[in-house]
Enzyme design. Structure first.
Site, short mmCIF file in Angstrom:
data_model
loop_
_atom_site.label_atom_id
_atom_site.label_comp_id
_atom_site.label_asym_id
_atom_site.label_seq_id
_atom_site.Cartn_x
_atom_site.Cartn_y
_atom_site.Cartn_z
N ARG A 76 73.67 72.38 59.99
CA ARG A 76 74.75 72.28 58.70
C ARG A 76 76.08 72.66 59.18
O ARG A 76 76.36 73.37 59.76
CB ARG A 76 74.23 73.54 57.49
CG ARG A 76 75.22 73.39 56.75
CD ARG A 76 74.87 74.28 55.37
NE ARG A 76 75.86 74.59 54.47
CZ ARG A 76 76.19 73.58 53.68
NH1 ARG A 76 75.59 72.29 53.27
NH2 ARG A 76 77.37 73.81 52.92
N ASP B 169 83.89 84.94 47.76
CA ASP B 169 84.68 84.83 48.77
C ASP B 169 86.04 85.98 48.18
O ASP B 169 86.42 85.83 47.10
CB ASP B 169 85.24 83.43 48.85
CG ASP B 169 84.30 82.45 49.45
OD1 ASP B 169 83.63 82.97 50.42
OD2 ASP B 169 84.72 81.35 49.35
N HIS C 224 77.77 83.08 46.34
CA HIS C 224 77.17 81.84 47.04
C HIS C 224 76.58 82.32 48.37
O HIS C 224 76.99 83.34 48.93
CB HIS C 224 78.11 80.99 47.03
CG HIS C 224 79.31 81.14 47.88
ND1 HIS C 224 80.46 81.70 47.26
CD2 HIS C 224 79.76 80.74 49.12
CE1 HIS C 224 81.38 81.84 48.13
NE2 HIS C 224 81.17 81.46 49.18
N HIS D 3 77.47 86.24 49.11
CA HIS D 3 78.89 86.83 49.21
C HIS D 3 79.76 86.09 48.07
O HIS D 3 79.53 85.04 47.66
CB HIS D 3 79.45 86.87 50.38
CG HIS D 3 79.80 85.43 50.92
ND1 HIS D 3 78.68 84.47 51.40
CD2 HIS D 3 80.90 84.79 50.87
CE1 HIS D 3 79.44 83.24 51.70
NE2 HIS D 3 80.63 83.57 51.40
O1 LIG Z 1 78.70 77.20 55.18
C1 LIG Z 1 78.75 77.19 53.88
O2 LIG Z 1 78.75 75.88 53.19
C2 LIG Z 1 79.31 78.13 53.15
C3 LIG Z 1 80.34 79.18 53.87
C4 LIG Z 1 80.88 80.24 53.14
O3 LIG Z 1 80.34 80.36 51.93
C5 LIG Z 1 82.06 80.99 53.56
O4 LIG Z 1 82.50 80.61 54.79
O5 LIG Z 1 82.73 81.68 52.86
FE LIG Z 2 82.03 81.88 51.02
#
Ligand SMILES: O=C(O)CCC(=O)C(=O)O
Ligand SMILES: [Fe+2]
Length: 262
Positions: free
Chosen positions: A204, A136, A194, A134
């Protein structure tokens, strides 16, 4: 925004690349600004180090988050549902999106950074999508994660570049250009796509601050970035309008590139 990856992960193309790391404590402001502009144009992504947030604050946040997510679900639910702020857990499986996250949404005020923390389930499968592909939607995202790799950015179609948790920059923040900033920059900065992969050995955990405009602010390309040779690429819109559209469809769709906004 994000979609899931239709192809199994091991067959996807992956390439190591050196991503920009910007030291906020050195040089003068204009030098730092130039580096930020360059990284936002080329990658829509960079890391910042020596950002002034003390390491022990980050470590403490991480420890507290792990403690929280280790609690039984009934305990976690005591903070209330995730709408608007609280605990949630979701398989992002609708409409072909893929992903699985647990999260805690916290409210913020203009002086503090909101946190959003997630842990990923321990499924026996070795690698799986934790948070699908996606971009942001907001202006920009600041993200810090524990030392478990998994974050990847896509700079060209179908090619993934890992963002390694460099041991020398564990307290680095990753900065992502979001869709709104791409529009404000009239397309000069890119809202980077990403995703985060999870593995079954170690969870993670990431903490993100999403910087968004006020709901009813009018967003247009900045006049300095519009000229005869580079006419305005985006129509004016409000964050309320954009957010509604972005959250009503798939995570993987990049709304900012679609016709209603151009
Ligand atoms: O968990 C991650 O490192 C990425 C999370 C992410 O891209 C988001 O929350 O928009
Ligand atoms: Fe994100």
């Amino acid at each position: 925004m994000v979609l899931v990856t239709p192809t199994p992960i091991p067959t996807e193309k992956m390439r190591e690349i050196e991503l920009p790391v910007i030291d906020l404590s050195v040089g003068n402001r204009s030098e730092v600004s130039k580096l930020i502009v360059k990284a936002s144009e080329e990658f829509g992504f960079f890391k910042v180090i020596n950002h002034g947030v003390p390491e022990d604050v980050i470590t403490k946040m991480e420890q507290e988050s792990f403690k929280f997510f280790a609690k039984p679900v009934s305990e976690k639910q005591k903070v209330g549902p995730a709408n608007p702020y609280g605990y949630g857990s979701k398989t992002i499986g609708l409409n072909g999106d893929v992903g699985e996250v647990e999260y805690l949404l916290l409210s913020t005020n203009s002086l503090s950074i909101s946190q959003r923390a997630k842990t990923i389930s321990n499924d026996p499968v070795k690698f799986r999508i934790g948070f699908g592909e996606h971009s942001d939607s907001q202006i920009l995202t600041l993200l810090t994660s524990n030392d478990v790799p998994g974050l990847q950015i896509s700079l060209e179609d179908g090619m993934w570049f890992p963002v390694s948790p460099d041991p020398t920059t564990t307290t680095a923040f990753s900065v992502f250009v979001g869709d709104v900033l791409q529009a404000m920059a009239n397309g000069r900065f890119v809202s980077v796509r990403h995703r985060a992969l999870a593995n079954s050995y170690r969870p993670r955990l990431s903490m993100a601050y999403f910087g968004a405009p006020p709901l009813h602010a009018r967003i247009t390309p900045l006049p300095e970035l519009v000229c005869q040779y580079r006419p305005s690429r985006y129509r004016a819109f409000t964050w309320a309008e954009y957010k509604k559209a972005a959250y009503s469809l798939r995570l993987g769709d990049s709304y900012i590139f679609s016709t209603p906004w151009q």
